[in-house]
Write an enzyme that holds these catalytic residues in place. Structure first.
Site: not given
Ligand code: AOF
Ligand code: ZN
Length: 346
Positions: A220, A65
């Site tokens: 691998l 986002e």
């Molecule tokens: C979103 N948008 O593009 C993604 C999300 O610790 P962080 O900031 O890397 O957050 C990771 C968590 O956020 C991930 O495990 C999942 O629950 C969410 N990912 N959320 O709004 C995104 N990649």
């Molecule tokens: Zn996010």
């Protein structure tokens, strides 16, 4: 709120489905680069026109986002009143990045359409709640099963705290995995090998048994992919038969060399504790059968070559073996010149 209840009962138009399909498509760019996060994509739409897109590109990078909002800003396109199509529920926590909910509010987004709720305990339900409380329209469930398929290893790990287990095995026209009359070698096309390396790149760990190391002395590693991250290698060598000079033990990469009886369930728990979300089991047949018989396989990719081995090694890896392991057959894929049968946990 339970995850199943989280789907909004809404009829979306084909045009809206197209925007979400595009969000899934750009999300794919993060595959193999964002683990232990899922791949996520986002498309911003205003007056029926896509104005920006973003995806979670690499671990520690912007969430989808936020990248989409930046994309619009960088091109001077106002985001006020836009609809965001996002493949995963926006996060509402401070993690490696600030919360996406805040970015969406700040950007003046009016409506958010989500493909799949986020089962991450840090996020669950709160993302959509916070947006609704702030007055945005929020709908959940557009192309939900497509999104679930794309982020299956993340979802599986969130629920089971174990990696999703993918078995990849290549067989000849008669189901043989090797040719005893030949030096160990490849019997599939170059195009197929490219796909194998792409698959490895998407996995956190690759596992083989001692037979494979003794016969092929494989490395691998991931090759044929730019900026590849190397999965850790796991070698099951209960009888301690592998020589110390084996490539997997000497090339400097990370290898878990497990001698002694290995409890597969415990191994999966341990890998899960290390946030490994996808394990690739690359054979040979006795190792694959161990996983199948223990009911621990989530996915089988059976590469079918048209070659016929002169002195075949039957694998017993056939439809019956997969069905009794609780798998069901899906649409096949094409990898180079080979057809790949796909089996997934029912
Ligand atoms: C979103 N948008 O593009 C993604 C999300 O610790 P962080 O900031 O890397 O957050 C990771 C968590 O956020 C991930 O495990 C999942 O629950 C969410 N990912 N959320 O709004 C995104 N990649
Ligand atoms: Zn996010």
């Amino acid at each position: 709120m339970g995850e199943a209840e989280a789907t909004t009962v809404t009829m979306w138009s084909e045009g809206e489905a197209e925007f979400m399909r595009r969000a899934l498509e750009v999300a794919e760019r993060g595959q193999g680069r964002v683990s232990p996060n899922p791949p996520v994509g986002c498309v911003l739409v205003k007056d029926g026109v896509a104005i920006a897109e973003g995806w979670h590109d690499h671990l520690g990078g912007l969430h989808a986002e936020q990248m989409a909002i930046h994309d619009a800003e960088a091109r001077g396109v106002p985001t006020n009143g836009a609809t965001a199509y996002v493949t995963l529920e926006p996060c509402n926590h401070f993690g490696r990045t600030p919360p996406c909910t805040e970015s969406l509010l700040w950007a003046g987004i009016q409506r958010v359409v989500v493909a799949h709720p986020d089962p991450n305990p840090n996020v669950r339900g709160r993302g959509t709640d916070v947006l609704r409380e702030a007055g945005l329209e929020v709908e959940v469930g557009l192309l939900r099963s497509e999104a679930a398929m794309q982020m299956r290893s993340f979802l599986h790990w969130c629920h089971q705290r174990r990696p999703w287990v993918t078995v990849k095995v290549a067989v000849d026209a008669n189901g043989s995995v090797d040719d005893r009359s030949d030096v160990a070698g490849r019997f599939t096309s170059e195009g197929c090998l490219d796909e194998v390396h792409r698959l490895r790149q998407r996995c956190d760990a690759i596992l083989v048994g001692s037979e494979t190391v003794l016969r092929d002395n494989p490395s691998l590693t991931v090759r044929r992919v730019e900026h590849a991250r190397q999965p850790i290698r796991v070698v099951l060598d209960g009888r301690g038969r592998i020589e110390q000079q084996a490539t997997v033990l000497t090339d400097g990469g990370a290898t878990m060399h497990l001698t002694g009886d290995v409890d597969l369930e415990r191994l999966l728990d341990q890998l899960g504790d290390q946030e490994m979300q996808r394990l690739l089991v690359e054979g040979g047949p006795s190792t694959v059968h161990r996983f199948l018989e223990a009911g621990l396989v989530d996915e089988v990719l059976l590469v079918r070559s048209t070659v016929e081995h002169a002195d075949p090694v039957p694998s017993g890896l056939d439809d019956d073996a997969f069905r009794s392991a609780g798998l069901e057959q899906h649409e096949p894929q094409a990898w180079g010149e080979e057809r790949v049968d796909v089996w997934l946990r029912a």
